[in-house]
Design a protein around this motif. Structure first.
Motif, PDB file in Angstrom:
ATOM      1  N   SER A   1      56.952 125.053 -27.160  1.00  0.00           N
ATOM      2  CA  SER A   1      57.781 123.858 -27.030  1.00  0.00           C
ATOM      3  C   SER A   1      58.694 123.967 -25.811  1.00  0.00           C
ATOM      4  CB  SER A   1      58.593 123.611 -28.298  1.00  0.00           C
ATOM      5  OG  SER A   1      59.471 124.672 -28.547  1.00  0.00           O
ATOM      6  N   ALA A   2      59.098 125.184 -25.460  1.00  0.00           N
ATOM      7  CA  ALA A   2      59.902 125.375 -24.251  1.00  0.00           C
ATOM      8  C   ALA A   2      59.080 125.021 -23.011  1.00  0.00           C
ATOM      9  CB  ALA A   2      60.396 126.815 -24.164  1.00  0.00           C
ATOM     10  N   TYR A   3      57.822 125.469 -22.966  1.00  0.00           N
ATOM     11  CA  TYR A   3      56.950 125.113 -21.845  1.00  0.00           C
ATOM     12  C   TYR A   3      56.721 123.608 -21.788  1.00  0.00           C
ATOM     13  CZ  TYR A   3      55.656 129.824 -20.384  1.00  0.00           C
ATOM     14  OH  TYR A   3      55.683 131.097 -19.893  1.00  0.00           O
ATOM     15  N   LYS A   4      56.494 123.011 -22.943  1.00  0.00           N
ATOM     16  CA  LYS A   4      56.247 121.578 -22.994  1.00  0.00           C
ATOM     17  C   LYS A   4      57.459 120.795 -22.477  1.00  0.00           C
ATOM     18  CE  LYS A   4      54.745 117.951 -26.158  1.00  0.00           C
ATOM     19  NZ  LYS A   4      54.416 117.607 -27.540  1.00  0.00           N
ATOM     20  N   LYS A   5      58.651 121.239 -22.859  1.00  0.00           N
ATOM     21  CA  LYS A   5      59.869 120.558 -22.436  1.00  0.00           C
ATOM     22  C   LYS A   5      60.132 120.735 -20.944  1.00  0.00           C
ATOM     23  CE  LYS A   5      64.703 119.970 -23.660  1.00  0.00           C
ATOM     24  NZ  LYS A   5      65.790 120.345 -24.532  1.00  0.00           N
ATOM     25  N   SER A   6      59.758 121.900 -20.388  1.00  0.00           N
ATOM     26  CA  SER A   6      60.048 122.170 -18.986  1.00  0.00           C
ATOM     27  C   SER A   6      58.955 121.695 -18.037  1.00  0.00           C
ATOM     28  CB  SER A   6      60.286 123.659 -18.781  1.00  0.00           C
ATOM     29  OG  SER A   6      59.122 124.399 -19.070  1.00  0.00           O
ATOM     30  N   PHE A   7      57.775 121.355 -18.547  1.00  0.00           N
ATOM     31  CA  PHE A   7      56.651 120.968 -17.694  1.00  0.00           C
ATOM     32  C   PHE A   7      56.984 119.825 -16.726  1.00  0.00           C
ATOM     33  CE2 PHE A   7      52.615 118.914 -16.679  1.00  0.00           C
ATOM     34  CZ  PHE A   7      51.958 119.995 -16.108  1.00  0.00           C
TER      35      PHE A   7
ATOM     36  N   SER B   1      64.139 126.842 -22.416  1.00  0.00           N
ATOM     37  CA  SER B   1      64.562 127.348 -23.706  1.00  0.00           C
ATOM     38  C   SER B   1      65.961 127.954 -23.621  1.00  0.00           C
ATOM     39  CB  SER B   1      63.555 128.384 -24.204  1.00  0.00           C
ATOM     40  OG  SER B   1      63.905 128.790 -25.483  1.00  0.00           O
ATOM     41  N   ILE B   2      66.244 128.615 -22.497  1.00  0.00           N
ATOM     42  CA  ILE B   2      67.567 129.200 -22.303  1.00  0.00           C
ATOM     43  C   ILE B   2      68.613 128.107 -22.182  1.00  0.00           C
ATOM     44  CG2 ILE B   2      69.000 130.527 -20.712  1.00  0.00           C
ATOM     45  CD1 ILE B   2      66.550 132.133 -19.983  1.00  0.00           C
ATOM     46  N   VAL B   3      68.261 127.026 -21.481  1.00  0.00           N
ATOM     47  CA  VAL B   3      69.221 125.958 -21.229  1.00  0.00           C
ATOM     48  C   VAL B   3      69.653 125.286 -22.516  1.00  0.00           C
ATOM     49  CG1 VAL B   3      69.518 123.731 -20.105  1.00  0.00           C
ATOM     50  CG2 VAL B   3      68.424 125.580 -18.875  1.00  0.00           C
ATOM     51  N   SER B   4      68.739 125.045 -23.430  1.00  0.00           N
ATOM     52  CA  SER B   4      69.104 124.394 -24.689  1.00  0.00           C
ATOM     53  C   SER B   4      69.343 125.462 -25.752  1.00  0.00           C
ATOM     54  CB  SER B   4      68.004 123.422 -25.123  1.00  0.00           C
ATOM     55  OG  SER B   4      66.786 124.108 -25.278  1.00  0.00           O
ATOM     56  N   THR B   5      70.483 126.108 -25.661  1.00  0.00           N
ATOM     57  CA  THR B   5      70.805 127.219 -26.546  1.00  0.00           C
ATOM     58  C   THR B   5      71.046 126.785 -27.987  1.00  0.00           C
ATOM     59  OG1 THR B   5      73.108 127.033 -25.868  1.00  0.00           O
ATOM     60  CG2 THR B   5      71.756 128.689 -24.735  1.00  0.00           C
ATOM     61  N   GLU B   6      71.360 125.509 -28.207  1.00  0.00           N
ATOM     62  CA  GLU B   6      71.630 125.049 -29.563  1.00  0.00           C
ATOM     63  C   GLU B   6      70.338 124.900 -30.361  1.00  0.00           C
ATOM     64  OE1 GLU B   6      72.876 123.032 -26.848  1.00  0.00           O
ATOM     65  OE2 GLU B   6      74.605 124.334 -26.835  1.00  0.00           O
TER      66      GLU B   6
END
Length: 186
Positions: free
Chosen positions: A13-19, A1-6
């Motif tokens: 959704s952050a967990y789902k994206k980083s899994f 979530s931090i990485v995609s600041t935009e």
């Protein structure tokens, strides 16, 4: 979530994206830990140098999709020429953490001295509070390091460092040394 600041995203959704990165994250973190530990076993200064070089490795994994030893090589390249500046900022971060623990220790000592509460209960409470402080501060520390990474990357631009065979052997050698020195605890 931090990485995609935009993007505005929720925690799920952050967990789902980083899994999909979880195994790579564990691998990069393990590499950083054993290589840095190998440096600390050689004496403290090489361990500090390696720790500063590799501080951005997990962030590079997520933000640049660079894995394994290559993430370590890129992190080192980002730190090149900025080692002292990064070290100084990390030292400030460490001092904040130590100050919080010191204040907690002083309060616990005062309570132990001026109350009839058992020292073991105070120690247990201090451990719980210390863990809570770490839990609360950790996201801020991660954001701080990510911001530091973004600033260095903005100044240097994206690096395209590739690891040489000599560097690979050095890092792998330090890792093996760390594993042997700890009696294979890894």
């Amino acid at each position: 979530s931090i990485v995609s600041t935009e993007e505005k995203k929720g925690i799920f959704s952050a967990y789902k994206k980083s899994f999909p990165f979880i195994l790579s994250y564990i691998w990069v973190s393990l590499l950083v830990a054993i290589v840095s530990l190998g440096g600390f076993y050689l004496f403290v200064i090489p361990g500090v140098i390696l720790s500063v070089w590799f501080i951005f490795s997990p962030i590079i994994l997520f933000s640049e999709n660079t894995k394994g030893l290559q993430a370590l090589a890129k992190s080192r390249e980002y730190a090149r020429g900025y080692w002292w500046a990064i070290f100084g900022r990390l030292l400030i971060l460490m001092l904040v953490s130590v100050a919080a623990e010191l204040i907690l220790g002083i309060i616990a000592g005062l309570i132990t001295t001026f109350s009839s509460v058992s020292p073991s209960i105070i120690e247990q409470a201090q451990n719980v509070i210390s863990s809570a402080i770490s839990f609360i501060l950790m996201p801020y520390f991660i954001i701080y390091i990510f911001t530091l990474y973004k600033n260095v990357r903005e100044v240097k631009g994206e690096v395209t460092e590739t690891m040489t065979s000599k560097q690979k052997m050095l890092y792998i050698g330090l890792g093996i040394f760390a594993i042997l020195a700890t009696g294979g605890a890894f």
